[in-house]
Structures are given as structure tokens and as C-alpha cells.
Write an enzyme that holds these catalytic residues in place. Structure first.
Site, mmCIF file in Angstrom:
data_model
loop_
_atom_site.group_PDB
_atom_site.id
_atom_site.type_symbol
_atom_site.label_atom_id
_atom_site.label_comp_id
_atom_site.label_asym_id
_atom_site.label_seq_id
_atom_site.Cartn_x
_atom_site.Cartn_y
_atom_site.Cartn_z
ATOM 1 N N ASP A 111 -5.802 10.148 11.958
ATOM 2 C CA ASP A 111 -6.194 9.563 10.732
ATOM 3 C C ASP A 111 -6.913 8.177 10.895
ATOM 4 O O ASP A 111 -6.560 7.333 10.350
ATOM 5 C CB ASP A 111 -4.916 9.374 9.922
ATOM 6 C CG ASP A 111 -5.269 9.633 8.449
ATOM 7 O OD1 ASP A 111 -6.501 9.779 8.163
ATOM 8 O OD2 ASP A 111 -4.448 9.233 7.583
ATOM 9 N N GLY A 139 0.913 -1.176 0.002
ATOM 10 C CA GLY A 139 -0.118 0.013 0.075
ATOM 11 C C GLY A 139 0.933 0.946 0.124
ATOM 12 O O GLY A 139 2.006 0.985 0.072
ATOM 13 N N GLY A 151 0.878 5.428 1.410
ATOM 14 C CA GLY A 151 -0.021 6.425 2.151
ATOM 15 C C GLY A 151 0.699 7.720 2.096
ATOM 16 O O GLY A 151 1.783 7.704 1.262
ATOM 17 N N SER A 167 2.929 9.164 4.017
ATOM 18 C CA SER A 167 4.032 9.061 4.534
ATOM 19 C C SER A 167 4.966 8.109 3.892
ATOM 20 O O SER A 167 6.118 8.298 4.103
ATOM 21 C CB SER A 167 3.791 9.091 6.022
ATOM 22 O OG SER A 167 3.431 7.528 6.230
#
Ligand SMILES: *[C@@H]1O[C@H](CO)[C@@H](O)[C@H](O)[C@H]1NC(C)=O
Ligand SMILES: *[C@@H]1O[C@H](CO)[C@@H](O)[C@H](O)[C@H]1NC(C)=O
Ligand SMILES: *[C@@H]1O[C@H](CO)[C@@H](O)[C@H](O)[C@H]1NC(C)=O
Ligand SMILES: *[C@@H]1O[C@H](CO)[C@@H](O)[C@H](O)[C@H]1NC(C)=O
Length: 808
Positions: free
Chosen positions: A640, A526, A528, A530
Site C-alpha cells: 500500500d 488519521g 485507515g 486497519s
């Protein structure tokens, strides 16, 4: 005659009324002057005080308990009374008969009931005309020409106010205890020898400097020693400037904010700003971001460790000297004989731990055995520190003070103990239940709770202001803990336990190790804000998720310090971090690999998650967040929370990911711009948009959205065009409006319409109802109306069983 009698009574009454009116009047007006020859008495402390012309400060007798009075100056309108100056901090006076008088000879004197002089000013001028409390919080004596002949600003206690200069020979001295006033051990002062502004622990047994950074020289710390004027002052904008060139600005720098610089009881020097709405103090600067670096904090032999709050403990073989007070440190559990012979001694290793200072001897390069033998041969040696960084460094210790355990320290301390002493691992392990003890209950009641909560949130904002270069990425708030849980009862250490945990689970990896483990970052799981996440296999066969951070993080030391803290967070509903890599520019995090994808893959796709699993996810997620917010930590806001960050294991137990990391890039960079960092659209609480302080309640909001999505099985965070109002709005708002309307109208169909139709009616009605209720209350606009995560957990636990009884 009777008539006449009545008249007399009337007159007496009238006179009394007039007198009392006059009396009240004269007292309730804001009086800021005490004339020569007059006095204030402790007995009617409440009505008998001076108030500065603008009302900011009050001065008078301050009562603690039933019969202890201090003559003090305090902020008039802070929520909790905040003392800024005291005449008699170590000698309270009695209530009855104590008074403060400005005598004819010009001396301001505080007398106890028996006439003893408890305190007096050094002013003997017959010209002294009055004592006056100024708008700055300065209590001054003025002569007939209005010149100041004495001022409280020259005699600070633990607080410096704007415009109050800290000068040669003066110092701020902390209180001994939280909430107490008696003189403690921490001092803020100009060093006589080199003109440098310092913090020192000046305790009954040792004296030890700890600020500025003791590992660096004067110039490396950005100070100079040539200016011997030795003066420092805080201005009204929140800027502090010292003659040794030390300076800082409040995070909320600007005019019109009340501030104070206080040498706190815990050894940290903090600048506080008063929130003019809540009347609560917020930290807007502090000298020591890492509390364990404060010296003397855990007393003799005590060790400070981040768990993740800074906390004191005693090493094996030692116990607390005084259960209520860490200043007195630890005492041995064994009898100390004159001198232990080498064959009566064993050494106990405490990894990643060091005691600062008090070296009998230091040598390098040297082997471990040689170092040990030096300690063995020296009666005074209580322990030795050894680290092998390149070559061996050996320090033998005569006194054990300022102990710190942190994974960033590469060496160990070896304690000299009698060979006969049993230091059993199991005894230490039995303590581990106390590891996650909630903090002192007193902190959690009534107004104190408010105080602490507000404190936290602004701290947050404060840390925020450092986050310049990070941008909008997942963000973990790490508060290096001004907050102490020192009140733990019966604490003993589980350092050994802690070490096992760290060594077996949490460690540093080399970049090549991780490159190999992930097969050169081949399988991307994945991506994201960061960074990207890759699947990997460690050599010990553990499967891991490796996150490669794409942003520039702060320096190694801080990065490591924070990671070691996060490495210790352990909860079944939080994704465990196993290690990290910080090599050159590479910053990678190694997490446990979670089998079953994230919640969004089960909720918003063709696969249908059963009711039991849904409830389990809602409960587990709440538990994980409650843990982050409350139970152990008090310091992490996730920011988040969304289905993508809730991973499911093979049993569908949820694990929250990315309570992740991003902190300060370059700490303390002046003038750094910062953008507010956000979570994910649709899950974000209104506070973000409204520029309100960010608290744990933003997570509660996001959790509420997730819970409603769990029930409904669709994305509520999407934006839709509402037919009614012809404007785009989040699906959520429409949903909430409709459900609330139906509930209000007693329309029972709402539940059926709310629950995911794909479940075809097989769900627990009680649980569904509860989840919707919780979801709705979590997404309240007003954050004060949202429940805490702990409350949510309790509510869910209460109906956890109903699936069993009902079993639809
Ligand atoms: C009183 O103390 C202040 C501050 O230490 C000093 O400046 C002043 O000269 C003293 N006054 C007398 C009369 O000793
Ligand atoms: C010493 O510091 C004071 C206060 O900051 C400043 O006013 C003064 O100019 C400095 N003296 C020198 C020689 O730099
Ligand atoms: C409160 O402080 C803010 C920020 O300094 C200021 O703009 C505002 O006017 C103050 N409000 C009151 C009531 O003093
Ligand atoms: C320490 O010494 C005292 C008296 O000398 C003795 O009663 C006690 O058992 C000793 N304790 C230990 C742990 O040896």
C-alpha cells in the site's frame, strides 16, 4: 578398382549411419523398462535413463561435479533437477564403468567401477522379469505375472510422492546441506511408542523431538495414539492423511498439480507444488511456521534469533566451531577446566532466551539467588534459565541445545562463564555492521534468482490463504523464513546489542498506559483501513503515534512473535515501531511520531514542495522500500505505497508508514474463505486485478505512480474521462501515453510539460528526467519489465549530485 574401394567405404559409412540411427532411436524413445539381464551405465548418463510413460519422472544416473554419480529418480520437467529418490545417497559411484544392472537372479544392483556392490535390492526372485518406472515415480521390479516384488516407494529418502505411503519403520531423512544428498539429521517418521507422526532432530550429540508442538500433549495436538497401523499418505489432490488423525491440505488443493512432501535440510517438512508454467516449486504447506522452533538448527550452544530472518549466532564467550556449518554449533573461547569454583565464575544474562530441554533440575517457586546457587554448586551446570512469571521458575542446564531468542519468552538464560573472561560490549557492537549483510550473492544470480523469487511470491500467496477474517486492510507479509542466511561469514553474536535495542526501544505497553498517553484517545491523527491513529505522549516524554487496530488479530503468541520481528526493523526511511499492546481484545501499535504530515499534504495542496525536497522524498522512499524488499529482509511487501503512507520529518526526510501489520487471523483454519487484500485504488499494480502472484513488484508499481505524482504535483491516481476514447480511465494511463508518445517522437517539450508548473522552472532537468524515466518504467504493466527497488535507488543516487552542479 578405385570404384570398388569407394563402394566398400560407402557400405561401411552406411552401416555406421544405420547403427547410429538405430542407437539414437532406441535411446531417445521414452523407455520405461529395464529388462532382466540388461543394465544402465553411468558413462552415458544423459542418453541412458528410464522415463515414465507419461514423461513425469526420469530414472538414471545423476552427476554432480565431475565424477560423482548417484542412481536416482527425478522430476523430468522441473526447472532445477529435483531428486525424489536415491539408491546410493551416501555413496556416489565413479563415472567410468559404474552400472546398474538387473541381474538374472532378480536383484537390481549398483556397482562401482571396481565391481564393488554399492547398493542392491532385497529382492531375490528368479521370477523378476523387468524393472519399470511408473507414472507415480515408483521404480518397481515385476515378475512374469506383472506382480510387484520390489518398489522404491518402500525405501524413501527425503521425499514422499503422492500415493507413496509412509509406513511403520520407514522415515524421510533430510539431506545434510542445501543442495546436497548425504544423509542429514532431520527425520519424519511414526513414533514406535505412541504411533504419532513426528519430526525429530537426530544429531551426533543429541536427539530432540520438535513437532508436533512439544509443549502440548498428543490430544491437544489433535492426534491420537490408539491406531497402530501407522500409515500416512498424500493423495493426488494434495491432501495428507495419517493414521494418528493428523491431516492437512495443500494451499492449492486440487487435481493435476505435481507435488512432493520433502523433509528439508533445514528441519522443516514442506509440501511443494510444481508451477506448470514456470516449472518452479512453490511451498503449499509447511510443518514449522516458526523456524527457530526447529531443534538442533544452530547446533550446540548456538542461538536462533529472528533478525528478522531466522539466524544462528553464538552467545558472548563462544564462537562458531565450523564457519561453514551450523550443525557443529559453538565452542567456548575459554579453556574449560575440570570444574570452576564458585568464586571463579560469573553469569552472563541473555534476555528473552532459552535453551530447550536437558534440564538437570527444575524447581519453582524459587528465588533468583537460590536458582543461581544450584547452578553454582553443580559442576555439570552450564547455565540456568530463570523466569519470574508469577512465581520463579528455575531450570539448570547440563547441555545447551535448541537455543531460541524471542521477545515473547519472558525469562532469561544465565550462562556460566569464567570470571576472568572478558566479554566486552564494544567488541560485540563492532559486529553490528554485519547485521544487515545481504544474503549470499550466489542466491542472486541467474536462474537461481528466478527460483528464489518465484518461491517467495507463492509463499506469499500461501500465507494469504490464511488471512480470512482480515479483509481489505493494509497488509504486511511476514514470512517466518524458510530462508536461511546461515552462510554468513565470521558471524558472532550481537545478542547483547540486540537486547539493548529491544529493551530500550521496543516493548509492550499496558492498555491503561496508552490510554493515559493518548489522553483517552483524544487527538486523532488519521484513520485507515486497519484502524485509527492517535497522538500520544509517553511518560519518558517521547511523542508517539498510537494505532488502534480495529480488526481481530491472531492469538497472542503469534501476534507477539511477529511484532518482535517488526520491532527490529530499523531504517531511517521507515517509521519506527516502538512497542505494542496486546491486552484482552485490545491490539495497539506504538510508532514514533513524525512531525511534518504525509506527502499528500505537501503535494496536492496549495503549499508547494521544492524540488530538492521532492527528490529527497523520491530517493528516501526508494531506499526504504529497497530495504524492505531486499537488503535485510527478503520478506516484506508493503502493498500500500501511496503518498498518505509516506510521512515527512522536519527535514523532509521521508519515512514509510504502515509497512504494517496484518497477518493470519486463524492459522490453518480449513475451508476458510479469503478475499484478496488490496492496496489503494490508483496505486495498485495490474497483478491484483489479474489474479497474478503478488511480488515485491507491486510496490515498485505503486512507487512509480508516487514518483510521477511527485514530479507532476497532481494526483495521477484519479479517474478522469478521456476525451479521445470517451471512457473513464486513470489519469495515469493518459499521462503515460502522452509522455511516451512525445518521447518517441523526439518532442523535447515533454519534460517541461511534465514537471509541476508551480515550481516555475526551478528544478534540476537531469533529475526530473531521471525521475520520469524511472516512474514510467515502474508502472510497466508487465511486472518483469519493472526495475527492482535496489536498481531504482542506484539510478537515483547516480544523479543525486546533479542538483548541486546545475542548481537551477
Ligand atoms: C524387502 O523389503 C521390503 C520392505 O522393507 C519388505 O516388505 C520385503 O519383505 C523385503 N523382501 C525380502 C525378500 O526380504
Ligand atoms: C487406523 O488408520 C487407518 C489409516 O488412516 C484407517 O484406515 C483405519 O480405519 C484406522 N483404524 C481405526 C481403528 O480407526
Ligand atoms: C496448469 O495448471 C493449471 C492448474 O492446475 C491447469 O488448469 C492447467 O491446465 C495446467 N496447464 C498445463 C499446460 O498443464
Ligand atoms: C588455554 O590453555 C592453553 C594451554 O594450556 C594456553 O596456551 C592458552 O593461553 C589458554 N587460553 C586461555 C584463553 O586461557
Amino acid at each position: 578398382m578405385r570404384q570398388h574401394g569407394f563402394n566398400k567405404l560407402d557400405i561401411i559409412l552406411l552401416v555406421m549411419i544405420i547403427i547410429s540411427c538405430f542407437f539414437n532411436f532406441s535411446c531417445s524413445k521414452n523407455q520405461n523398462v529395464l529388462d532382466r539381464g540388461s543394465s544402465l551405465s553411468a558413462e552415458d548418463a544423459d542418453s541412458n535413463s528410464l522415463i515414465s510413460p507419461d514423461g513425469s519422472f526420469s530414472c538414471g544416473f545423476y552427476e554432480v561435479g565431475t565424477n560423482a554419480y548417484w542412481f536416482a529418480i527425478w522430476f523430468t520437467d522441473s526447472k532445477e533437477r529435483t531428486i525424489v529418490w536415491m539408491a546410493n545417497r551416501d555413496k556416489p559411484v565413479n563415472a567410468k564403468g559404474s552400472e546398474l544392472a538387473l541381474k538374472k537372479n532378480g536383484v537390481l544392483v549398483l556397482k562401482d567401477v571396481d565391481g564393488t556392490v554399492v547398493w542392491e535390492t532385497n529382492s531375490t526372485s528368479t521370477g523378476a522379469r523387468k524393472a519399470e518406472l511408473l507414472n507415480t515415480g515408483n521404480l518397481v521390479l515385476k515378475d512374469h505375472k506383472d506382480d510387484i516384488i520390489w518398489q522404491s516407494f518402500d525405501f524413501p529418502t527425503d521425499t514422499l510422492l503422492p500415493f507413496q505411503a509412509l509406513r511403520k519403520g520407514k522415515k524421510l531423512v533430510s539431506s545434510l546441506k542445501k543442495g546436497g544428498f548425504a544423509t542429514g539429521y532431520y527425520n519424519f517418521y511414526f513414533d514406535n511408542d505412541d504411533n504419532v507422526l513426528r519430526l525429530v532432530y537426530d544429531g551426533p550429540e543429541i536427539t530432540s523431538l520438535y513437532w508436533p508442538n512439544i509443549a502440548l500433549g498428543i490430544y491437544q495436538n489433535g492426534r491420537t495414539n490408539y491406531n497402530s497401523s501407522r500409515i500416512a499418505v498424500l493423495d493426488n489432490l494434495g491432501r495428507f492423511l495419517s493414521s494418528d488423525q493428523f491431516q492437512f491440505s495443500a494451499s492449492d488443493a486440487g487435481n493435476g498439480i505435481k507435488r512432493r512432501l520433502t523433509m528439508d535440510y533445514d528441519g522443516n517438512l514442506r509440501l511443494y507444488s510444481l508451477n506448470n508454467l514456470t516449472k518452479v516449486w512453490n511451498v503449499s504447506w509447511q510443518a514449522m511456521p516458526q523456524m527457530c522452533n526447529v531443534h538442533g538448527l544452530c547446533g550446540k550452544i548456538g542461538i536462533c534469533t529472528y533478525t528478522p530472518n531466522p539466524e544462528c549466532s553464538c552467545p558472548p564467550g563462544y564462537e562458531r566451531s565450523d564457519q561453514s556449518d551450523w550443525n557443529s554449533g559453538c565452542k567456548p573461547k575459554f579453556n574449560i577446566s575440570s570444574c570452576l569454583k564458585p568464586d571463579e565464575v560469573k553469569f552472563l544474562e541473555i534476555p528473552h532466551t532459552d535453551y530447550y530441554g536437558f534440564d538437570l533440575n527444575n524447581s519453582n517457586p524459587i528465588t533468583f539467588e537460590a536458582c543461581r546457587d544450584i547452578c553454582l554448586g553443580d559442576c555439570l551446570c552450564q547455565a540456568f534459565s530463570y523466569r519470574l512469571t508469577g512465581e520463579g521458575f528455575c531450570f539448570t542446564k547440563g547441555v545447551l541445545f535448541n537455543g531460541v531468542q524471542t521477545t515473547s519468552f519472558p525469562g532469561s538464560i544465565y550462562l556460566k562463564l569464567p570470571a576472568s573472561l572478558q566479554v566486552s560490549g564494544s567488541a560485540l557492537l563492532s559486529d553490528s555492521s554485519s547485521k544487515c549483510e545481504p544474503s549470499d550473492v550466489n542466491v542472486r544470480v541467474g536462474s537461481t534468482l528466478m527460483y528464489d523469487m518465484d518461491f517467495k511470491k507463492v509463499r506469499w500467496a500461501y500465507l494469504y490463504s490464511f488471512s480470512a477474517a482480515i479483509g481489505a486492510i493494509e497488509f504486511l507479509i511476514f514470512v517466518s523464513g524458510w530462508w536461511f542466511l546461515f552462510r554468513k561469514n565470521g558471524t558472532s553474536s550481537n545478542l547483547e546489542d540486540g537486547y539493548l535495542l529491544i529493551s530500550s526501544q521496543f516493548r509492550g505497553f499496558t492498555f491503561s498506559e496508552l490510554k493515559k498517553a493518548t489522553n483517552n484517545f483524544k487527538v486523532e491523527l488519521g484513520r485507515g483501513g486497519s484502524g485509527a491513529v492517535y497522538k500520544g505522549h509517553l511518560t519518558d516524554e517521547r511523542v508517539v503515534a498510537v494505532k488502534r487496530l480495529g480488526v481481530i488479530f491472531q492469538g497472542d503468541e503469534e501476534f507477539l512473535a511477529e511484532l518482535s520481528t517488526i520491532g527490529k526493523i530499523n531504517h531511517m526511511n521507515l517509521v519506527r515501531m516502538w512497542g505494542f499492546c496486546a491486552e484482552g481484545k485490545h491490539r495497539l501499535l506504538v510508532y514514533e511520531y513524525i512531525e511534518n504530515l504525509s506527502l499528500n499534504n505537501h503535494l496536492f495542496t496549495s503549499s508547494v514542495l521544492g524540488w530538492k525536497e521532492r527528490f529527497k522524498v523520491a530517493l528516501g522512499t526508494a531506499k526504504g522500500l529497497a530495504y524492505l524488499h531486499d537488503e535485510c529482509l527478503e520478506w516484506v511487501i508493503h502493498c500500500d505505497v501511496k503518498p498518505e503512507n509516506i510521512l515527512l520529518d522536519s527535514e523532509f526526510e521521508p519515512k514509510i508508514a504502515d509497512f504494517g501489520l496484518a497477518k493470519l487471523s486463524q492459522r490453518g483454519m480449513p475451508n476458510s474463505e479469503f478475499s484478496r487484500i488490496r492496496g489503494t485504488k490508483g496505486y495498485m499494480a495490474p497483478e491484483w486485478a489479474l489474479n497474478l502472484p503478488i511480488t515485491a513488484k507491486v510496490d515498485v508499481y505503486s512507487y512509480g505512480v508516487v514518483v510521477l505524482e511527485i514530479v507532476k504535483g497532481i494526483r495521477l491516481s484519479n479517474w478522469v474521462v478521456d476525451d479521445d476514447i470517451q471512457e473513464p480511465e486513470a489519469e495515469l494511463a493518459r499521462f503515460v501515453r502522452l509522455v511516451k508518445r512525445k518521447i518517441l517522437c523526439g518532442d523535447a517539450s515533454w519534460l517541461e510539460e511534465t514537471v509541476d508548473p508551480r515550481l516555475q522552472g526551478s528544478y534540476s532537468k537531469d533529475q526530473a528526467k531521471k525521475l520520469v524515466e524511472i516512474g514510467l518504467s515502474c508502472v510497466e504493466e508487465d511486472r518483469y519489465r519493472r526495475p527492482s527497488m535496489a536498481t531504482v535507488v542506484q539510478a537515483l543516487l547516480d544523479c543525486e549530485d546533479s542538483s548541486r552542479t546545475e542548481k537551477t
